[in-house]
Design a protein around this motif. Structure first.
Motif, PDB file in Angstrom:
ATOM      1  N   ARG A   4      71.025  -6.960  -4.250  1.00  0.00           N
ATOM      2  CA  ARG A   4      70.434  -6.512  -2.989  1.00  0.00           C
ATOM      3  C   ARG A   4      69.459  -5.390  -3.294  1.00  0.00           C
ATOM      4  N   PRO A   6      66.307  -2.630  -1.361  1.00  0.00           N
ATOM      5  CA  PRO A   6      65.871  -2.093  -0.076  1.00  0.00           C
ATOM      6  C   PRO A   6      64.657  -2.827   0.485  1.00  0.00           C
ATOM      7  N   ARG A   7      64.521  -2.750   1.782  1.00  0.00           N
ATOM      8  CA  ARG A   7      63.347  -3.289   2.458  1.00  0.00           C
ATOM      9  C   ARG A   7      62.184  -2.346   2.183  1.00  0.00           C
ATOM     10  N   ASP A  10      55.413  -1.408   4.612  1.00  0.00           N
ATOM     11  CA  ASP A  10      54.248  -2.283   4.474  1.00  0.00           C
ATOM     12  C   ASP A  10      53.316  -1.866   3.340  1.00  0.00           C
ATOM     13  N   LEU A  13      54.805  -2.904   0.126  1.00  0.00           N
ATOM     14  CA  LEU A  13      54.809  -4.367   0.069  1.00  0.00           C
ATOM     15  C   LEU A  13      53.425  -4.890  -0.331  1.00  0.00           C
ATOM     16  N   TYR A  79      62.435 -11.620  -2.841  1.00  0.00           N
ATOM     17  CA  TYR A  79      62.188 -10.702  -1.723  1.00  0.00           C
ATOM     18  C   TYR A  79      62.076 -11.473  -0.404  1.00  0.00           C
ATOM     19  N   GLN A  80      61.328 -12.568  -0.421  1.00  0.00           N
ATOM     20  CA  GLN A  80      61.189 -13.387   0.787  1.00  0.00           C
ATOM     21  C   GLN A  80      62.545 -13.888   1.258  1.00  0.00           C
ATOM     22  N   GLN A  82      65.576 -12.613   0.758  1.00  0.00           N
ATOM     23  CA  GLN A  82      66.390 -11.545   1.334  1.00  0.00           C
ATOM     24  C   GLN A  82      65.860 -11.103   2.696  1.00  0.00           C
ATOM     25  N   GLU A  83      64.559 -10.937   2.816  1.00  0.00           N
ATOM     26  CA  GLU A  83      63.985 -10.497   4.086  1.00  0.00           C
ATOM     27  C   GLU A  83      64.146 -11.563   5.168  1.00  0.00           C
ATOM     28  N   ARG A  86      67.676 -11.413   6.324  1.00  0.00           N
ATOM     29  CA  ARG A  86      67.876 -10.193   7.111  1.00  0.00           C
ATOM     30  C   ARG A  86      67.352 -10.379   8.548  1.00  0.00           C
TER      31      ARG A  86
END
Length: 132
Positions: A4, A6-7, A10, A13, A79-80, A82-83, A86
């Motif tokens: 896992r 963190p988010r 932007d 990202l 990442y995609q 997990q997001e 979420r």
């Protein structure tokens, strides 16, 4: 157990997008050029974001002479995934139907997109049958 992480805000990202879409061992200047195609960020801003991403373990930095080379440690797909999970869990209570309906609300459904979704669902269903 899946890792896992963190988010990302932007701005960070965007830096990761540059690294994912770029090539291995990108320099800060190359990352900056990529980002500045749509924005105009200062050198120190890009450097700060790269440093933060290294501390968060999203990026590995290696030195080659006086140049830092940056590589993503987390793939775009990780990442995609997990997001997406979420968002699906938090905003749609794990309802894929509600999520998809929200994506198309007000946009209308063109025949091509409906066919694409139908093919995707059939493929998923076939995979589920094959795994039994």
């Amino acid at each position: 157990m899946k890792r896992r992480f963190p988010r990302l805000p932007d701005s960070e990202l965007e830096v990761m997008m540059a690294l994912w879409e770029g090539h291995p061992d990108m320099t800060r200047l190359e990352v900056e050029r990529y980002i500045n195609r749509s924005k105009n960020l200062a050198l120190t801003t890009v450097l700060s974001m790269l440093t933060r991403l290294e501390k968060k373990k999203f990026v590995r930095v290696t030195k080659e002479g006086r140049t830092n080379l940056y590589n993503p440690l987390i793939s775009k797909e990780e990442y995609q995934h997990q997001e997406s999970r979420r968002v699906l869990e938090k905003l749609y209570g794990n309802s894929l139907k509600d999520f998809v309906a929200s994506l198309y609300r007000g946009e209308g459904f063109d025949r091509g997109k409906l066919q694409e979704m139908e093919n995707f669902l059939k493929n998923l269903d076939q995979k589920a049958v094959d795994n039994k």
